[in-house]
Scaffold this motif. Sequence first.
Motif, mmCIF file in Angstrom:
data_model
loop_
_atom_site.group_PDB
_atom_site.id
_atom_site.type_symbol
_atom_site.label_atom_id
_atom_site.label_comp_id
_atom_site.label_asym_id
_atom_site.label_seq_id
_atom_site.Cartn_x
_atom_site.Cartn_y
_atom_site.Cartn_z
ATOM 1 N N LEU A 49 5.831 8.732 -2.362
ATOM 2 C CA LEU A 49 5.495 7.460 -3.001
ATOM 3 C C LEU A 49 4.321 6.762 -2.339
ATOM 4 C CD1 LEU A 49 8.833 5.577 -3.842
ATOM 5 C CD2 LEU A 49 6.982 6.142 -5.433
ATOM 6 N N TYR A 50 4.201 6.911 -1.045
ATOM 7 C CA TYR A 50 3.199 6.147 -0.307
ATOM 8 C C TYR A 50 2.076 7.033 0.227
ATOM 9 C CZ TYR A 50 7.200 3.102 -0.689
ATOM 10 O OH TYR A 50 8.249 2.383 -1.197
ATOM 11 N N ALA A 74 7.643 -0.567 -5.945
ATOM 12 C CA ALA A 74 7.816 0.345 -4.817
ATOM 13 C C ALA A 74 6.997 -0.090 -3.610
ATOM 14 C CB ALA A 74 7.429 1.764 -5.234
ATOM 15 N N ARG A 75 5.829 -0.631 -3.843
ATOM 16 C CA ARG A 75 4.960 -1.022 -2.737
ATOM 17 C C ARG A 75 5.247 -2.451 -2.253
ATOM 18 N NH1 ARG A 75 0.944 2.733 -1.883
ATOM 19 N NH2 ARG A 75 -0.204 1.265 -0.576
ATOM 20 N N TYR A 76 5.509 -3.358 -3.162
ATOM 21 C CA TYR A 76 5.683 -4.764 -2.781
ATOM 22 C C TYR A 76 7.008 -4.988 -2.055
ATOM 23 C CZ TYR A 76 5.406 -9.862 -3.184
ATOM 24 O OH TYR A 76 5.332 -11.215 -2.917
ATOM 25 N N TYR A 77 8.073 -4.350 -2.525
ATOM 26 C CA TYR A 77 9.405 -4.597 -1.993
ATOM 27 C C TYR A 77 9.857 -3.539 -0.985
ATOM 28 C CZ TYR A 77 9.689 -8.130 -5.627
ATOM 29 O OH TYR A 77 9.454 -9.223 -6.420
ATOM 30 N N ARG A 78 8.939 -2.735 -0.517
ATOM 31 C CA ARG A 78 9.292 -1.712 0.475
ATOM 32 C C ARG A 78 9.768 -2.375 1.765
ATOM 33 N NH1 ARG A 78 5.045 1.976 3.826
ATOM 34 N NH2 ARG A 78 6.460 3.633 4.520
ATOM 35 N N GLY A 81 9.665 0.584 7.009
ATOM 36 C CA GLY A 81 8.270 0.767 7.389
ATOM 37 C C GLY A 81 7.384 -0.422 7.053
ATOM 38 N N GLY A 82 7.922 -1.416 6.347
ATOM 39 C CA GLY A 82 7.137 -2.592 6.006
ATOM 40 C C GLY A 82 6.236 -2.369 4.813
ATOM 41 N N ARG A 83 5.692 -3.442 4.298
ATOM 42 C CA ARG A 83 4.831 -3.357 3.131
ATOM 43 C C ARG A 83 3.574 -2.558 3.441
ATOM 44 N NH1 ARG A 83 3.491 -8.888 0.332
ATOM 45 N NH2 ARG A 83 5.753 -8.788 0.029
ATOM 46 N N CYS A 84 3.155 -1.749 2.461
ATOM 47 C CA CYS A 84 1.964 -0.911 2.624
ATOM 48 C C CYS A 84 0.698 -1.760 2.608
ATOM 49 C CB CYS A 84 1.875 0.101 1.490
ATOM 50 S SG CYS A 84 3.326 1.129 1.288
ATOM 51 N N ALA A 85 -0.327 -1.245 3.243
ATOM 52 C CA ALA A 85 -1.643 -1.865 3.109
ATOM 53 C C ALA A 85 -2.098 -1.743 1.656
ATOM 54 C CB ALA A 85 -2.641 -1.177 4.033
ATOM 55 N N PRO A 86 -2.921 -2.688 1.184
ATOM 56 C CA PRO A 86 -3.379 -2.624 -0.215
ATOM 57 C C PRO A 86 -4.062 -1.297 -0.535
ATOM 58 C CG PRO A 86 -3.884 -4.762 0.721
ATOM 59 C CD PRO A 86 -3.402 -3.897 1.858
ATOM 60 N N LEU A 87 -3.686 -0.710 -1.667
ATOM 61 C CA LEU A 87 -4.211 0.576 -2.102
ATOM 62 C C LEU A 87 -5.392 0.354 -3.040
ATOM 63 C CD1 LEU A 87 -3.626 3.722 -2.246
ATOM 64 C CD2 LEU A 87 -2.404 3.200 -4.371
ATOM 65 N N VAL A 115 -0.724 -5.729 -2.826
ATOM 66 C CA VAL A 115 -0.465 -4.301 -2.600
ATOM 67 C C VAL A 115 -1.526 -3.401 -3.227
ATOM 68 C CG1 VAL A 115 2.020 -4.590 -2.310
ATOM 69 C CG2 VAL A 115 1.101 -4.173 -4.587
ATOM 70 N N PHE A 116 -2.345 -3.949 -4.132
ATOM 71 C CA PHE A 116 -3.427 -3.193 -4.746
ATOM 72 C C PHE A 116 -4.756 -3.897 -4.476
ATOM 73 C CE2 PHE A 116 0.040 -2.209 -7.985
ATOM 74 C CZ PHE A 116 0.351 -0.977 -7.415
#
Length: 250
Positions: A49-50, A74-78, A81-87, A115-116
């Motif tokens: 997913l990430y 999936a990215r905002y509420y992860r 591992g914490g929220r992902c860096a903006p893709l 997140v994007f």
Amino acid sequence: MKLTVVGCSGSFPSAESACSSYLVEADGFRLLLDMGNGALGELQRHCGLYDLDAIFLSHLHADHCIDMCAYFVARYYRHDGGRCAPLPVYGPEGTEHRLTTAYADTPTASSMSEVFDFHTVKPSTFEIGPFTVHTERVAHPVEAYGIRIEHDGKALTYSGDTGVSEALDDLARDADLFLCEAAFTYGKEDIPDLHLNGREAGQTASRAGARRLVLTHIPPWTDPRVNLADAHAAYDGPVELAAPGATYEI
């Protein structure tokens, strides 16, 4: 480059395939072309997913972008591992607003951009990771782009959704693989500036001198065997139908 067909159904998912989505990989970098209905689930068969590094959205019709709303979740509420860096997300003007409106209940008006990392596509040449990409506006009722992706002397062209277009001819010029929509049936639908039929896809590949043609975005109500035969009649090179999970080395 490696191309994986994540989903290839046009307009709405079929019993066998999600809507348009294609994974392009090189040098450990993963670029996803479109994320239509059902694509997010299928994508997880091919990468985590990430694990994506960038997304390109050819246009903002639901069958090419709507699973971005699920991917936002999936990215905002992860939590792990914490929220992902903006893709990085490359799309037509208004992409952020379109996705926010489609989701309808984001925590804030700017949540999508948390997140994007949105980039507006215009006809241009630029870099995405290890790829040199060239985008051109194609013939569709909404702002839509075809894309040419080059890496290590090879070229992949993806039509997005389009009718007959000189811009598409240019994008597909001498491409090693031409991934081209063929939603309509020759002699049945005749609507300018909307979609190609199999014959027109073959003619485009022939004019462009593309080395290989893969037909995609064929809706469940269209007989793919007819479009394949029509493309063969117009193009002397190798032609095949896209299928979920199919991979190509370019």
